[in-house]
Design a protein around this motif. Sequence first.
Motif, PDB file in Angstrom:
ATOM      1  N   LEU A   1       0.797  -1.234   0.000  1.00 43.78           N
ATOM      2  CA  LEU A   1       0.000   0.000   0.000  1.00 43.78           C
ATOM      3  C   LEU A   1       0.824   1.275   0.000  1.00 43.78           C
ATOM      4  O   LEU A   1       0.377   2.299  -0.510  1.00 43.78           O
TER       5      LEU A   1
ATOM      6  N   TRP B   1      -2.182   3.618  -1.198  1.00 46.83           N
ATOM      7  CA  TRP B   1      -2.853   4.159  -0.017  1.00 46.83           C
ATOM      8  C   TRP B   1      -3.264   5.613  -0.234  1.00 46.83           C
ATOM      9  O   TRP B   1      -4.398   6.009   0.071  1.00 46.83           O
TER      10      TRP B   1
ATOM     11  N   PRO C   1      -1.097   3.329   5.225  1.00 47.76           N
ATOM     12  CA  PRO C   1      -1.933   3.405   6.426  1.00 47.76           C
ATOM     13  C   PRO C   1      -1.135   2.970   7.648  1.00 47.76           C
ATOM     14  O   PRO C   1      -0.176   2.207   7.536  1.00 47.76           O
TER      15      PRO C   1
ATOM     16  N   TRP D   1      -6.859   0.744   6.781  1.00 52.51           N
ATOM     17  CA  TRP D   1      -7.106   0.361   5.394  1.00 52.51           C
ATOM     18  C   TRP D   1      -8.525  -0.195   5.245  1.00 52.51           C
ATOM     19  O   TRP D   1      -9.275   0.221   4.361  1.00 52.51           O
TER      20      TRP D   1
END
Length: 158
Positions: free
Chosen positions: A37, A49, A87, A93
């Motif tokens: 992410l 992200w 995150p 998330w």
Amino acid sequence: MEKQTEILIGELKKLLNGGGAHVGFKDAVKELPFSALGEKPHGLPYSIWQLASHIKIAQWDMLEFSKDGSHQSPKWPDDYWPKETAPSNEQEWTDTLAAIDQDLESFINLLDSSDIYSAIPHGNGQTVLREAFQIADHNAYHIAEIVVIRRLLGIWKS
């Protein structure tokens, strides 16, 4: 409701959920490893992200604007993009994915319950129809970026 409007709303719902010509958000993030992410491959400016967070914030803003005359939009561009590249934990998330899904569902419900052609009373000529196209267009653009990042990371399905 007029038949043409019913058809238009049906097509808008399809478009908001990913349309027929491209990947929807849920498919773009499906089976995405948490560890990926925060990656920004090849000098790209955003991580998955950051893109997902941006989609969440912008979609929420357009939804709230469409239904609430007292809504105050975040400051552009600073408050539309997270500073963090990833995150802080998996719950953040999961919560982001849930918020995107819930806000999209709320907007789709708004399509069913409002006159999509009438100007939003507190706007400057915007309509729910215009906001639907803006959400779909905005999300599709950033969803494509998510797919490109996944391809560059070697974690895309095809």
